[in-house]
Design an enzyme around this catalytic site. Structure first.
Site, PDB file in Angstrom:
ATOM      1  N   THR A  55       0.845  -1.198   0.000  1.00  0.00           N
ATOM      2  CA  THR A  55       0.000   0.000   0.000  1.00  0.00           C
ATOM      3  C   THR A  55       0.882   1.251   0.000  1.00  0.00           C
ATOM      4  O   THR A  55       2.008   1.205   0.504  1.00  0.00           O
ATOM      5  CB  THR A  55      -0.860  -0.036   1.275  1.00  0.00           C
ATOM      6  N   ARG A 110     -14.273  -7.332  -0.670  1.00  0.00           N
ATOM      7  CA  ARG A 110     -13.681  -7.007   0.647  1.00  0.00           C
ATOM      8  C   ARG A 110     -13.115  -5.586   0.639  1.00  0.00           C
ATOM      9  O   ARG A 110     -12.442  -5.177  -0.297  1.00  0.00           O
ATOM     10  CB  ARG A 110     -12.575  -8.010   0.964  1.00  0.00           C
ATOM     11  N   VAL A 111     -13.396  -4.828   1.668  1.00  0.00           N
ATOM     12  CA  VAL A 111     -12.813  -3.492   1.806  1.00  0.00           C
ATOM     13  C   VAL A 111     -11.946  -3.492   3.058  1.00  0.00           C
ATOM     14  O   VAL A 111     -12.382  -3.960   4.115  1.00  0.00           O
ATOM     15  CB  VAL A 111     -13.912  -2.414   1.916  1.00  0.00           C
ATOM     16  N   GLY A 112     -10.726  -2.979   2.921  1.00  0.00           N
ATOM     17  CA  GLY A 112      -9.805  -2.954   4.056  1.00  0.00           C
ATOM     18  C   GLY A 112      -9.876  -1.643   4.819  1.00  0.00           C
ATOM     19  O   GLY A 112     -10.859  -0.900   4.742  1.00  0.00           O
ATOM     20  N   ASP A 113      -8.813  -1.381   5.525  1.00  0.00           N
ATOM     21  CA  ASP A 113      -8.753  -0.193   6.392  1.00  0.00           C
ATOM     22  C   ASP A 113      -8.492   1.102   5.634  1.00  0.00           C
ATOM     23  O   ASP A 113      -8.821   2.190   6.122  1.00  0.00           O
ATOM     24  CB  ASP A 113      -7.633  -0.373   7.425  1.00  0.00           C
ATOM     25  N   THR A 133      -0.531   1.026   6.979  1.00  0.00           N
ATOM     26  CA  THR A 133      -0.411  -0.068   6.013  1.00  0.00           C
ATOM     27  C   THR A 133      -0.306  -1.362   6.788  1.00  0.00           C
ATOM     28  O   THR A 133       0.289  -1.396   7.867  1.00  0.00           O
ATOM     29  CB  THR A 133       0.841   0.102   5.131  1.00  0.00           C
ATOM     30  N   GLY A 175      -5.392  -5.065   7.101  1.00  0.00           N
ATOM     31  CA  GLY A 175      -6.414  -4.047   7.305  1.00  0.00           C
ATOM     32  C   GLY A 175      -7.458  -4.349   8.361  1.00  0.00           C
ATOM     33  O   GLY A 175      -7.932  -3.443   9.047  1.00  0.00           O
TER      34      GLY A 175
HETATM   35  N1  ASP Z   1      -3.996  -2.198   4.586  1.00  0.00           N
HETATM   36  C1  ASP Z   1      -4.243  -2.722   3.282  1.00  0.00           C
HETATM   37  C2  ASP Z   1      -5.515  -3.527   3.301  1.00  0.00           C
HETATM   38  O1  ASP Z   1      -5.754  -4.221   4.247  1.00  0.00           O
HETATM   39  C3  ASP Z   1      -3.131  -3.573   2.768  1.00  0.00           C
HETATM   40  C4  ASP Z   1      -1.745  -2.982   2.875  1.00  0.00           C
HETATM   41  O2  ASP Z   1      -1.502  -2.058   3.623  1.00  0.00           O
HETATM   42  O3  ASP Z   1      -0.865  -3.449   2.169  1.00  0.00           O
HETATM   43  O4  ASP Z   1      -6.248  -3.478   2.354  1.00  0.00           O
END
Ligand code: ASP
Length: 322
Positions: free
Chosen positions: A188, A216-219, A239, A242
């Site tokens: 990220t 799916r949605v992350g942080d 990063t 998430g």
């Molecule tokens: N935080 C991101 C997610 O979970 C992934 C990442 O930081 O590489 O979507």
């Protein structure tokens, strides 16, 4: 005779005038994702590619700040360069979902006024951070997803790309091999900037996690999880895995320790990343700038490409644990 209240005011004024900290220096910091790919595990040319992109990102963004530009625009400039590089899991280099598609998320927060913008599940927008900024600045909303977000982005002039734009041999290999989320590179990208007016902005952009379930949605687009900025407190971009950052409201958790407790942003970042998340198995990292432009970097993985321009004006780029 000087009355006590006036005396205190005079003393405070003198202290703040003499205190160099009262003049925040324009500053930018970026990350290219916490993970497990140390420089010795990188494929030929990757370390140079990562370093070059981070340097360029910092220099262009810092130049914008030096010309009196805003922190929101500085974040956009920094992130656009990383999104356009295939070395990072954002924009061009985004990872694949378990269905072999690409779904991109991004967010921005303006610490001057508390405004924020986020997008999730984009499949055809070249620079998701631009879409997030447009949501913040050109809509009454904070968070748009999927087709609605894409249509909004197109209406506001964002560049679109076919899914083939995101194809990358190595990423596809990771997808096919089904590398576990934790072992694959997170990648990220994020940036935090303070401008000459002391306004702080933070932004983050990602393709998510390798082989994530589609939908799916992350942080990253969740304000207070992957991104947070507040003048007087600091700006943060996270990063990592998430789900842990969402459950812990990680970037706001850091800011809240400064806001309601006595921690510095650096101490608070350490508490959240190196104690709280680590004890739960939440792998990842965070970068930030405090209200005076002080650098904050913490990660509990073995690598996190990152960089900033130090007080001597030198560009510092690091990848492994120091
Ligand atoms: N935080 C991101 C997610 O979970 C992934 C990442 O930081 O590489 O979507």
């Amino acid at each position: 005779m000087v009355r006590p209240a006036l005396f205190i005011l005079l003393v405070n004024t003198v202290i703040s005038c003499n205190n160099p900290k009262s003049q925040p220096k324009a500053m930018v910091i970026v990350h290219g994702g916490a993970g497990y790919i140390t420089t010795d595990l990188m494929i030929p040319g990757e370390e140079e590619g990562v370093r070059d992109a981070i340097e360029k990102s910092l220099q262009k963004s810092q130049q914008h700040l030096a010309n009196g530009g805003t922190s929101v625009e500085a974040v956009r400039i920094a992130i656009n360069i990383l999104e356009d590089s295939h070395y990072f899991n954002a924009g061009k280099g985004s990872v694949f979902t378990s269905s072999g598609t690409n779904e991109l998320d991004a967010s921005i927060m303006n610490g001057q006024n508390g405004q924020a913008g986020a997008v999730a599940g984009l499949t055809n927008i070249k620079n998701p951070i631009d879409a997030a900024i447009a949501v913040m600045e050109r809509s009454p909303h904070v968070f748009l997803i999927g087709k609605g977000a894409e249509e909004f982005a197109v209406t506001h002039g964002m560049d679109t790309v076919p899914q083939s734009y995101f194809y990358n041999k190595h990423r596809y290999q990771e997808h096919i091999e089904g590398l576990s989320e934790d072992r694959s590179k997170f990648g990220t990208v994020g940036a935090v900037a303070v401008d000459h007016n002391g306004n702080i902005a933070a932004g983050t952009s990602t393709g998510g996690m390798n082989n994530k379930r589609f939908g799916r949605v992350g942080d990253v687009p969740v304000i207070g999880a992957g991104t947070y900025a507040e003048n007087g407190i600091g700006g943060l971009s996270a990063t990592g895995h998430g789900e842990y950052f969402i459950r812990n409201v990680a970037t706001y958790d850091i800011a809240a320790q400064v806001k309601y407790g006595n921690e510095t942003l650096d101490e608070a970042g350490y508490n959240t990343l190196m104690k709280k998340l680590k004890s739960q198995g939440g792998n990842g990292g965070v970068i930030g700038l405090d209200s005076q432009g002080g650098v904050v970097i913490h990660f509990n993985t073995v690598a996190m490409p990152r960089g900033y321009i130090n007080s001597k004006g030198e560009t510092v780029v690091l990848i492994d644990v120091d």
